[in-house]
Design a protein around this motif. Sequence first.
Motif, PDB file in Angstrom:
ATOM      1  N   GLY A   1      -2.852  72.385  11.090  1.00 43.69           N
ATOM      2  CA  GLY A   1      -3.007  73.017   9.821  1.00 43.69           C
ATOM      3  C   GLY A   1      -1.904  73.397   8.895  1.00 43.69           C
ATOM      4  N   LEU A   2      -0.605  72.891   9.587  1.00 47.98           N
ATOM      5  CA  LEU A   2       0.801  73.381   8.996  1.00 47.98           C
ATOM      6  C   LEU A   2       1.477  71.934   8.380  1.00 47.98           C
ATOM      7  CD1 LEU A   2       2.509  75.768   8.482  1.00 47.98           C
ATOM      8  CD2 LEU A   2       3.659  75.082  10.833  1.00 47.98           C
ATOM      9  N   CYS A   3       1.146  70.763   8.913  1.00 50.26           N
ATOM     10  CA  CYS A   3       1.954  69.615   8.708  1.00 50.26           C
ATOM     11  C   CYS A   3       0.873  69.000   7.709  1.00 50.26           C
ATOM     12  CB  CYS A   3       2.300  68.765   9.728  1.00 50.26           C
ATOM     13  SG  CYS A   3       3.547  69.667  10.848  1.00 50.26           S
ATOM     14  N   ASP A   4       1.697  68.005   6.821  1.00 55.35           N
ATOM     15  CA  ASP A   4       0.873  67.153   6.025  1.00 55.35           C
ATOM     16  C   ASP A   4       0.768  65.963   6.565  1.00 55.35           C
ATOM     17  OD1 ASP A   4       0.357  68.977   3.421  1.00 55.35           O
ATOM     18  OD2 ASP A   4       2.766  68.831   3.661  1.00 55.35           O
ATOM     19  N   HIS A   5       1.564  65.480   7.298  1.00 54.12           N
ATOM     20  CA  HIS A   5       1.582  64.157   7.909  1.00 54.12           C
ATOM     21  C   HIS A   5       2.327  64.290   9.231  1.00 54.12           C
ATOM     22  CE1 HIS A   5       0.092  62.003   4.451  1.00 54.12           C
ATOM     23  NE2 HIS A   5       1.083  62.485   3.804  1.00 54.12           N
ATOM     24  N   GLU A   6       1.969  63.537  10.158  1.00 54.15           N
ATOM     25  CA  GLU A   6       2.413  63.725  11.694  1.00 54.15           C
ATOM     26  C   GLU A   6       2.986  62.227  12.068  1.00 54.15           C
ATOM     27  OE1 GLU A   6       1.181  64.365  16.441  1.00 54.15           O
ATOM     28  OE2 GLU A   6       0.200  65.406  14.735  1.00 54.15           O
ATOM     29  N   PHE A   7       4.242  62.168  12.556  1.00 51.93           N
ATOM     30  CA  PHE A   7       4.595  60.939  13.270  1.00 51.93           C
ATOM     31  C   PHE A   7       4.975  61.045  14.951  1.00 51.93           C
ATOM     32  CE2 PHE A   7       5.835  60.719   8.800  1.00 51.93           C
ATOM     33  CZ  PHE A   7       4.978  59.543   8.530  1.00 51.93           C
ATOM     34  N   ASN A   8       4.552  60.209  15.371  1.00 49.11           N
ATOM     35  CA  ASN A   8       4.799  60.388  17.082  1.00 49.11           C
ATOM     36  C   ASN A   8       5.827  59.250  17.408  1.00 49.11           C
ATOM     37  OD1 ASN A   8       3.981  59.220  20.149  1.00 49.11           O
ATOM     38  ND2 ASN A   8       3.996  61.529  19.798  1.00 49.11           N
ATOM     39  N   MET A   9       6.920  59.655  18.236  1.00 51.02           N
ATOM     40  CA  MET A   9       8.018  58.971  18.461  1.00 51.02           C
ATOM     41  C   MET A   9       7.764  58.517  20.226  1.00 51.02           C
ATOM     42  SD  MET A   9      11.405  59.738  16.593  1.00 51.02           S
ATOM     43  CE  MET A   9      12.262  58.150  17.077  1.00 51.02           C
ATOM     44  N   GLN A  10       8.100  57.376  20.532  1.00 51.40           N
ATOM     45  CA  GLN A  10       8.110  56.662  22.008  1.00 51.40           C
ATOM     46  C   GLN A  10       9.423  55.964  22.115  1.00 51.40           C
ATOM     47  OE1 GLN A  10       4.480  55.285  23.111  1.00 51.40           O
ATOM     48  NE2 GLN A  10       3.224  56.998  22.426  1.00 51.40           N
ATOM     49  N   GLU A  11      10.073  56.253  23.068  1.00 50.84           N
ATOM     50  CA  GLU A  11      11.398  55.348  23.239  1.00 50.84           C
ATOM     51  C   GLU A  11      12.026  54.969  22.261  1.00 50.84           C
ATOM     52  OE1 GLU A  11       9.936  52.456  25.816  1.00 50.84           O
ATOM     53  OE2 GLU A  11       9.445  53.661  27.338  1.00 50.84           O
ATOM     54  N   GLY A  12      12.300  55.941  21.184  1.00 49.08           N
ATOM     55  CA  GLY A  12      13.221  55.705  20.050  1.00 49.08           C
ATOM     56  C   GLY A  12      12.689  55.280  19.027  1.00 49.08           C
ATOM     57  N   MET A  13      11.365  54.930  18.988  1.00 49.91           N
ATOM     58  CA  MET A  13      10.595  54.321  17.869  1.00 49.91           C
ATOM     59  C   MET A  13       9.260  55.091  17.405  1.00 49.91           C
ATOM     60  SD  MET A  13      11.041  50.140  19.030  1.00 49.91           S
ATOM     61  CE  MET A  13      10.310  49.660  17.290  1.00 49.91           C
ATOM     62  N   MET A  14       8.954  54.940  16.141  1.00 47.78           N
ATOM     63  CA  MET A  14       7.748  55.358  15.605  1.00 47.78           C
ATOM     64  C   MET A  14       6.551  54.665  16.205  1.00 47.78           C
ATOM     65  SD  MET A  14       8.165  58.128  13.544  1.00 47.78           S
ATOM     66  CE  MET A  14       9.199  58.843  12.517  1.00 47.78           C
ATOM     67  N   ALA A  15       5.703  55.335  17.018  1.00 45.28           N
ATOM     68  CA  ALA A  15       4.655  54.645  17.578  1.00 45.28           C
ATOM     69  C   ALA A  15       3.691  54.187  16.497  1.00 45.28           C
ATOM     70  CB  ALA A  15       3.848  55.774  18.520  1.00 45.28           C
TER      71      ALA A  15
ATOM     72  N   GLN B   1       5.944  68.484   0.743  1.00 41.39           N
ATOM     73  CA  GLN B   1       5.503  68.313   2.101  1.00 41.39           C
ATOM     74  C   GLN B   1       6.064  68.699   3.241  1.00 41.39           C
ATOM     75  OE1 GLN B   1       4.838  64.123   2.108  1.00 41.39           O
ATOM     76  NE2 GLN B   1       2.734  64.044   1.251  1.00 41.39           N
ATOM     77  N   PHE B   2       5.368  68.966   4.309  1.00 41.44           N
ATOM     78  CA  PHE B   2       5.885  69.369   5.509  1.00 41.44           C
ATOM     79  C   PHE B   2       5.378  68.101   6.448  1.00 41.44           C
ATOM     80  CE2 PHE B   2       5.990  72.798   8.994  1.00 41.44           C
ATOM     81  CZ  PHE B   2       6.890  72.031   9.706  1.00 41.44           C
ATOM     82  N   VAL B   3       6.400  67.492   6.978  1.00 47.03           N
ATOM     83  CA  VAL B   3       6.269  66.136   8.143  1.00 47.03           C
ATOM     84  C   VAL B   3       6.694  66.463   9.267  1.00 47.03           C
ATOM     85  CG1 VAL B   3       6.820  63.789   8.416  1.00 47.03           C
ATOM     86  CG2 VAL B   3       6.315  64.512   6.058  1.00 47.03           C
ATOM     87  N   GLY B   4       5.604  66.217  10.274  1.00 51.16           N
ATOM     88  CA  GLY B   4       6.096  66.694  11.555  1.00 51.16           C
ATOM     89  C   GLY B   4       6.149  65.586  12.505  1.00 51.16           C
ATOM     90  N   ILE B   5       7.441  65.506  13.601  1.00 49.62           N
ATOM     91  CA  ILE B   5       7.646  64.366  14.324  1.00 49.62           C
ATOM     92  C   ILE B   5       7.284  65.086  15.653  1.00 49.62           C
ATOM     93  CG2 ILE B   5       9.187  62.663  15.118  1.00 49.62           C
ATOM     94  CD1 ILE B   5      10.573  62.862  12.545  1.00 49.62           C
ATOM     95  N   THR B   6       6.494  64.473  16.621  1.00 50.21           N
ATOM     96  CA  THR B   6       6.314  64.747  17.880  1.00 50.21           C
ATOM     97  C   THR B   6       6.788  63.773  18.798  1.00 50.21           C
ATOM     98  OG1 THR B   6       4.003  63.687  17.972  1.00 50.21           O
ATOM     99  CG2 THR B   6       4.013  66.180  17.177  1.00 50.21           C
ATOM    100  N   GLY B   7       6.581  64.079  20.116  1.00 49.33           N
ATOM    101  CA  GLY B   7       7.095  63.227  20.968  1.00 49.33           C
ATOM    102  C   GLY B   7       7.928  63.497  22.402  1.00 49.33           C
ATOM    103  N   ARG B   8       7.972  63.078  23.480  1.00 48.79           N
ATOM    104  CA  ARG B   8       8.457  63.602  24.564  1.00 48.79           C
ATOM    105  C   ARG B   8       9.928  63.798  24.424  1.00 48.79           C
ATOM    106  NH1 ARG B   8       6.323  59.774  29.416  1.00 48.79           N
ATOM    107  NH2 ARG B   8       3.872  60.152  29.331  1.00 48.79           N
ATOM    108  N   SER B   9      10.603  64.746  25.149  1.00 44.70           N
ATOM    109  CA  SER B   9      12.045  64.779  25.278  1.00 44.70           C
ATOM    110  C   SER B   9      12.794  63.469  25.411  1.00 44.70           C
ATOM    111  CB  SER B   9      12.514  65.860  26.151  1.00 44.70           C
ATOM    112  OG  SER B   9      11.874  67.181  25.866  1.00 44.70           O
ATOM    113  N   GLY B  10      13.757  63.391  24.461  1.00 49.48           N
ATOM    114  CA  GLY B  10      14.555  62.113  24.832  1.00 49.48           C
ATOM    115  C   GLY B  10      14.154  60.859  23.988  1.00 49.48           C
ATOM    116  N   SER B  11      13.015  61.146  23.085  1.00 47.72           N
ATOM    117  CA  SER B  11      12.420  59.943  22.407  1.00 47.72           C
ATOM    118  C   SER B  11      13.316  59.813  21.138  1.00 47.72           C
ATOM    119  CB  SER B  11      10.631  60.345  22.062  1.00 47.72           C
ATOM    120  OG  SER B  11      10.706  61.702  21.385  1.00 47.72           O
TER     121      SER B  11
END
Length: 222
Positions: free
Chosen positions: A208-222, A36-46
């Motif tokens: 189309g590249l990642c199988d799953h995506e997680f978003n982070m906010q202030e150090g935690m998964m949203a 799998q390819f898992v992606g994590i998104t979020g602002r800088s410093g998250s």
Amino acid sequence: MALLQIDGLSKTFLLHRVNRRVQGCQDIDFAIEPGQFVGITGRSGSGKSTILRCIWRTNLPERGRILYDSQRFGMLDLAQATQRQMLYLRTYELGYVSQFLNALPRQTAYDIVLKSALEAYGADERSRAEEETEGLWELYPRTFSGGEKLRLNIAAAMIKRPRLLLLDEPTASLDNASKLKVRSLIEQLKAEGTTMLGIFHDLEFMEGLCDHEFNMQEGMMA
């Protein structure tokens, strides 16, 4: 069975000059299946890069488990692994692609990639190293563009055929043409069965590249 499972991962940093603790990441839980390819998104410093550095063990986690199904050691908690175990894993099983390239002044592109090949597989990988750095291998990286440096970082990781590849902002500050080349290399790795965890700002690149995506906010998964 997951190749990588993270349970309750937490990390803070102490700013000694002001005697203050800053949250890196807190109570992170997720798993990645083989291939799998898992992606994590979020602002800088998250806290995105903190997770990768804890897996790579340049940061030592304060709490939680990082369970990795190693080919050599079996199920291993990277948060508790010895330095010898981590050195082996970085050489043979794990890869890390940074947006920055660290190279000695007199090293050519070929030297950098060949060193990765020889560490992992010996002299038989010389021809593969030449193939991966075609058009660049006689040049010195200080003359490279940002995209070429990233391609070299990815080539050095690819040559080792890692079971798990960590990607830290692999498209940062790249033009569209360079992003397409980096995407092509990542797609090749995925087709070969490499499991990947990447952090990104560029959501269009991830589509189309990642199988799953997680978003982070202030150090935690949203």
